[in-house]
Design a protein around this motif. Structure first.
Motif, mmCIF file in Angstrom:
data_model
loop_
_atom_site.group_PDB
_atom_site.id
_atom_site.type_symbol
_atom_site.label_atom_id
_atom_site.label_comp_id
_atom_site.label_asym_id
_atom_site.label_seq_id
_atom_site.Cartn_x
_atom_site.Cartn_y
_atom_site.Cartn_z
ATOM 1 N N ARG A 120 45.617 22.421 17.172
ATOM 2 C CA ARG A 120 44.940 23.311 18.116
ATOM 3 C C ARG A 120 45.886 23.764 19.238
ATOM 4 O O ARG A 120 45.538 23.792 20.408
ATOM 5 N N GLY A 121 47.118 24.074 18.863
ATOM 6 C CA GLY A 121 48.073 24.581 19.833
ATOM 7 C C GLY A 121 48.782 23.527 20.643
ATOM 8 O O GLY A 121 49.676 23.851 21.434
ATOM 9 N N ARG A 122 48.437 22.256 20.453
ATOM 10 C CA ARG A 122 49.082 21.181 21.203
ATOM 11 C C ARG A 122 49.954 20.350 20.260
ATOM 12 O O ARG A 122 49.524 19.984 19.166
ATOM 13 N N ARG A 123 51.152 20.056 20.718
ATOM 14 C CA ARG A 123 52.058 19.243 19.913
ATOM 15 C C ARG A 123 51.729 17.770 20.104
ATOM 16 O O ARG A 123 51.573 17.291 21.226
ATOM 17 N N GLN A 124 51.589 17.059 18.970
ATOM 18 C CA GLN A 124 51.236 15.634 19.035
ATOM 19 C C GLN A 124 52.150 14.848 18.115
ATOM 20 O O GLN A 124 52.415 15.237 16.976
ATOM 21 N N LYS A 125 52.634 13.716 18.613
ATOM 22 C CA LYS A 125 53.530 12.868 17.833
ATOM 23 C C LYS A 125 52.705 11.973 16.908
ATOM 24 O O LYS A 125 51.743 11.335 17.324
ATOM 25 N N LEU A 126 53.089 11.947 15.620
ATOM 26 C CA LEU A 126 52.421 11.104 14.619
ATOM 27 C C LEU A 126 53.425 10.059 14.135
ATOM 28 O O LEU A 126 54.499 10.412 13.619
ATOM 29 N N VAL A 127 53.085 8.798 14.310
ATOM 30 C CA VAL A 127 53.967 7.702 13.920
ATOM 31 C C VAL A 127 53.507 7.137 12.575
ATOM 32 O O VAL A 127 52.347 6.739 12.431
ATOM 33 N N ILE A 128 54.404 7.109 11.616
ATOM 34 C CA ILE A 128 54.073 6.616 10.271
ATOM 35 C C ILE A 128 54.111 5.090 10.277
ATOM 36 O O ILE A 128 55.129 4.478 10.629
ATOM 37 N N VAL A 129 52.960 4.478 9.905
ATOM 38 C CA VAL A 129 52.903 3.016 9.844
ATOM 39 C C VAL A 129 52.711 2.508 8.422
ATOM 40 O O VAL A 129 52.858 1.310 8.165
ATOM 41 N N GLY A 130 52.383 3.410 7.512
ATOM 42 C CA GLY A 130 52.165 2.985 6.136
ATOM 43 C C GLY A 130 52.325 4.141 5.164
ATOM 44 O O GLY A 130 52.260 5.318 5.550
ATOM 45 N N ILE A 131 52.549 3.805 3.912
ATOM 46 C CA ILE A 131 52.676 4.791 2.827
ATOM 47 C C ILE A 131 51.693 4.393 1.742
ATOM 48 O O ILE A 131 51.654 3.229 1.310
ATOM 49 N N ALA A 132 50.862 5.361 1.321
ATOM 50 C CA ALA A 132 49.731 5.014 0.456
ATOM 51 C C ALA A 132 49.503 6.056 -0.630
ATOM 52 O O ALA A 132 50.082 7.158 -0.615
ATOM 53 N N LEU A 133 48.651 5.674 -1.560
ATOM 54 C CA LEU A 133 48.176 6.555 -2.631
ATOM 55 C C LEU A 133 46.670 6.686 -2.508
ATOM 56 O O LEU A 133 45.987 5.785 -2.022
ATOM 57 N N SER A 134 46.141 7.806 -2.994
ATOM 58 C CA SER A 134 44.698 8.024 -2.993
ATOM 59 C C SER A 134 44.290 8.630 -4.325
ATOM 60 O O SER A 134 44.995 9.514 -4.848
ATOM 61 N N PRO A 135 43.156 8.193 -4.897
ATOM 62 C CA PRO A 135 42.695 8.818 -6.146
ATOM 63 C C PRO A 135 42.338 10.290 -5.964
ATOM 64 O O PRO A 135 42.268 11.035 -6.943
ATOM 65 N N GLU A 136 42.144 10.701 -4.708
ATOM 66 C CA GLU A 136 41.808 12.090 -4.424
ATOM 67 C C GLU A 136 43.031 12.991 -4.484
ATOM 68 O O GLU A 136 42.910 14.213 -4.610
#
Length: 787
Positions: free
Chosen positions: A159-175
């Motif tokens: 929504r126009g605002r920059r936000q930092k996303l910190v990766i804590v895990g790596i996963a799989l999804s059936p979707e």
């Protein structure tokens, strides 16, 4: 050892060259079948485990904003066993090593961190912790491409605002077994990833507290899917729902099923062709052997062997060949399936994807090859069984020695004696000649079958992404954009041309057919996204009516002039009748098109747009990317060149791997067919050829009689093989067709010439082998009287 068994071994030894060729042909068919079925079984097993253990949903729906109070009402619908509500949105993210923006699909995780449906398989790291703002779990494929690990971070524009996303895990999804970016028809793991984030974080970023915009349902075993979908639509309709759909329309599942259906089609079509060729060759070989062993059959019956024993003797000959080919083909199929499973591990992300043996496929291989071998030779064996000893003791009646019509047409002095013998042999044994021509033509046809996919892919890419789609970027908006936004987009530094579109979710109905598709509203005279017919000619967008691509028209069984019922699934949700004005040609997706102004009128709205096509100066791409990133209304950016490369890496790679296998097997068939034809002709005419040598013909003249016949058959067979190969290619195209992509039936001149060249080379090498055997003919043996 029984005497008939000793004879069987001697017969096998004398014809070992022909037998090896037939064994390889059978092995090719069996290897294709076993490879396809084992790869299919590996995918099915992995899919079923992942879907079952991680509770893949059965029904999906999306809306604009639905209050959480609606969840209990949906859970109470008959047939619903579990409900998962969440928030989903697509945002642009900055990846450190990329100049262009990537798109992330943000999916909320409940505060407990554990989904009820579409549960995550955590490959590395940990799940997000409630209260730890900005933590995310990322899809494994996206993480692999960018070498992400726990602790790395990216920045997202929400929504126009920059936000930092910190990766804590790596996963799989059936979707998201395979992840495809919205607006793209092929997976692009470098530019599209799935991020799971704490629900509180996403609620705050999108102002969605107390609401959801995505819904997943698990159904009871006895549930009526259509009734559940109708119930969900009724409840969510006031909140901007675009219509619920079942698992069959879920994108990842559909791509996976397309691949699996392609494997099943390959398991049926290719082996059927190979085994038909093998049965044909076996019929020729066994019939010639029985014809040459008439006296031996008579002697066996005179010594007391029953007709049944003689029949089983020749059937054992056939079964040894078929079983040998099946064993070799099964082992080759296991190896190829294992290699294909490793290839699938790069594209389809399962917790476990291992090579599995399909035991039923192995059993069916033995049954099918044995049945094909026996059925192909049964009439010849039955002839041996019914042959009375007294008749068998006499040689076969010679062919008529009256001049044929063809011989009368050629003046006596025009052809030398050797070539006249060739013409005479062919004309007086038309059935034998026809069988030889058909056999060689099948080799030509299979070579075309193995090579034409490259021609089809090249034509498809040129047609779809050069002639029709001429934009550089496709921009999608979060909400329909106004004219001012559209104007700003077209004036971005570096943008040389732009066109807007209005896409809307609909359900199209015609008679008993129904399809949920998006209608794309195009400008009156589009130049960046053109509609073409089968000849590549541009189709003008009419002011009224609807245009369907050929695949969607076939699904709905409609033609120009028919009226479709269009149920709009958003906004005021009108239902109207629209006439089909034209059928357009496309090789990707199921799409419908209308004039953009007509679509605005149908939706009762002003001139807004949900996306835009842009052409950009290649030297200013980075600046355009930066401008797009800073616009909060931009949901995603699809780069056409990246989409093409993604197609070549995924879909095209799979098809070309299959092509490599078929080309290898086609080469085996070509050599097998031509070599068998040459050896059979030599075995039939060896006495006559040796006699010619005795009465004064030179070795070259004798060779001309036999090899001239073989080369004549090859020349006649090549054009016939071209026609048969074109038919085989048409059958293969229909088996590979999916909703996501289709291949056109295009075969280049080079493919035809390559098939002819391979068969001609096979004929040449077979001629070399036969020539050496002609030089070794037993001239003394022919002087002995045949008893």
């Amino acid at each position: 050892m029984l005497k008939l068994d000793r004879k069987l071994l001697r017969d096998l030894s004398r014809t070992k060259g022909q037998i090896i060729a037939i064994v390889l042909v059978i092995a090719s068919g069996v290897a294709t079948f076993v490879m396809s079925m084992c790869a299919y079984e590996s995918l099915v097993t992995s899919k079923d485990y992942f879907y079952r253990e991680f509770r893949f949903a059965d029904v999906f729906s999306a809306a604009r904003r639905v209050p959480n109070s609606m969840e209990p009402r949906i859970r109470d619908l008959p047939g619903v066993s579990a409900v998962e509500t969440r928030i989903v949105c697509d945002v642009l993210i900055n990846v450190p090593e990329m100049t262009e923006p990537a798109t992330a699909r943000l999916i909320s995780l409940p505060e407990s961190g554990d989904n009820r449906l579409n549960q995550l398989y955590l490959r590395r790291g940990r799940m997000v912790i409630p209260g730890h703002a900005g933590e995310v779990v990322v899809s494994e494929r996206f993480a692999e491409v960018h070498n992400f690990s726990a602790g790395d971070s990216v920045s997202a524009i929400i929504r126009g605002r920059r936000q930092k996303l910190v990766i804590v895990g790596i996963a799989l999804s059936p979707e998201y077994v395979i992840q495809v970016q919205p607006g793209n028809i092929f997976p692009d793991d470098r530019r599209f990833g799935v991020f799971w984030i704490n629900q509180r974080d996403l609620e705050a970023a999108l102002d969605m507290t107390g609401a959801f915009n995505s819904l997943s349902l698990k159904l009871a075993r006895d549930a009526n899917v259509d009734e559940v979908i109708d119930g969900v639509d009724t409840h969510l309709k006031p909140f901007g729902s675009v219509g619920a759909f079942d698992r069959e329309e879920q994108l990842s599942h559909r791509y996976l099923m397309d691949e699996m259906n392609g494997l099943r089609g390959m398991a049926i079509m290719a082996p059927a062709i190979f085994l038909s060729v093998a049965a044909f060759l076996l019929n020729i070989v066994i019939s010639r052997i029985i014809s040459q062993q008439r006296e031996q059959i008579a002697a066996l019956k005179a010594f007391g062997y029953s007709s049944l024993a003689v029949g089983f003797h020749y059937l054992n000959f056939v079964l040894i060949i078929s079983i040998s080919g099946t064993v070799l083909g099964t082992l080759a199929g296991f190896w190829l399936a294992s290699a294909m499973t490793r290839l699938y591990q790069e594209f389809y992300k399962f917790p476990v994807l291992e090579f599995r043996v399909d035991r039923l496929a192995v059993v069916l291989s033995f049954l099918l090859t044995s049945a094909a071998a026996v059925s192909g030779t049964w009439f010849s064996v039955r002839h041996a069984i019914r042959l009375p000893p007294a008749e068998a003791m006499r040689p076969e009646p010679p062919a008529s020695f009256r001049p044929t019509l063809f011989e009368k047409m050629i003046p006596s002095g025009l052809l030398p004696a050797t070539l006249r013998i060739v013409v005479r042999n062919v004309a007086r044994k038309p059935v034998k000649a026809a069988l030889a021509v058909v056999g060689i033509s099948l080799a030509v046809a299979v070579m075309i079958l193995g090579n034409f996919t490259l021609d089809s892919l090249n034509y498809m890419m040129e047609f779809q992404f050069e002639k029709a789609q001429r934009q550089d970027l496709t921009v999608s908006f979060v909400e329909p954009a106004t004219q001012s936004v559209i104007f700003e987009m077209s004036r971005l530094p570096g943008v040389s041309d732009s066109e807007t579109i209005r896409a809307v979710a609909t359900r199209l109905k015609f008679k008993q057919h129904s399809r949920r598709v998006g209608i794309i509203g195009l400008e009156e005279n589009p130049q960046l996204y053109r509609l073409l017919d089968t000849e590549g000619r541009e189709i003008v967008v009419p002011p009224f009516g609807m245009m369907l691509n050929s695949a969607l028209a076939a699904k709905l069984d409609v033609r120009p002039g028919d009226e479709l019922t269009v149920e709009v699934l958003e906004g005021k949700r009108p239902t109207v009748l629209v006439e089909v004005s034209a059928i357009v040609e496309e090789y990707a997706g199921l799409n419908a098109y209308m004039n953009k102004q007509q679509l605005h009128g149908l939706l009762r709205e002003s001139g807004v747009a949900t996306g835009a096509f842009l052409t950009v100066d290649s030297n200013r791409l980075e600046g355009v990317f930066r401008e797009l990133e800073m616009r909060p209304g931009v949901a995603s950016v699809v780069i056409k060149d990246a989409m093409v490369k993604s197609f070549q890496k995924t879909v095209a790679s799979n098809i070309l791997v299959m092509r490599s296998f078929i080309v290898l097997f086609a080469g085996i068939i070509a050599n097998g067919v031509v070599y068998n034809s040459a050896r059979i002709s030599l075995s039939e005419q060896s006495r006559d050829l040796a006699t010619m040598r005795v009465i004064g013909f030179t070795q070259n003249e004798v060779s001309t009689v036999l090899l001239g016949e073989i080369f004549l058959f090859t020349l006649v067979a090549i054009p016939l093989g071209w026609a048969v190969g074109y038919g085989f290619a048409g059958i293969m195209i229909s088996g590979l067709e999916t909703d996501n992509y289709r291949l056109p039936l295009v075969i280049s001149r080079n493919t035809f010439m390559l098939a002819a060249a391979v068969v001609m080379v096979s004929t040449f090498f077979s001629a070399v082998v036969v020539q050496r055997r002609i030089s070794q003919l037993d001239l003394v043996g022919v002087l002995k009287t045949r008893e």
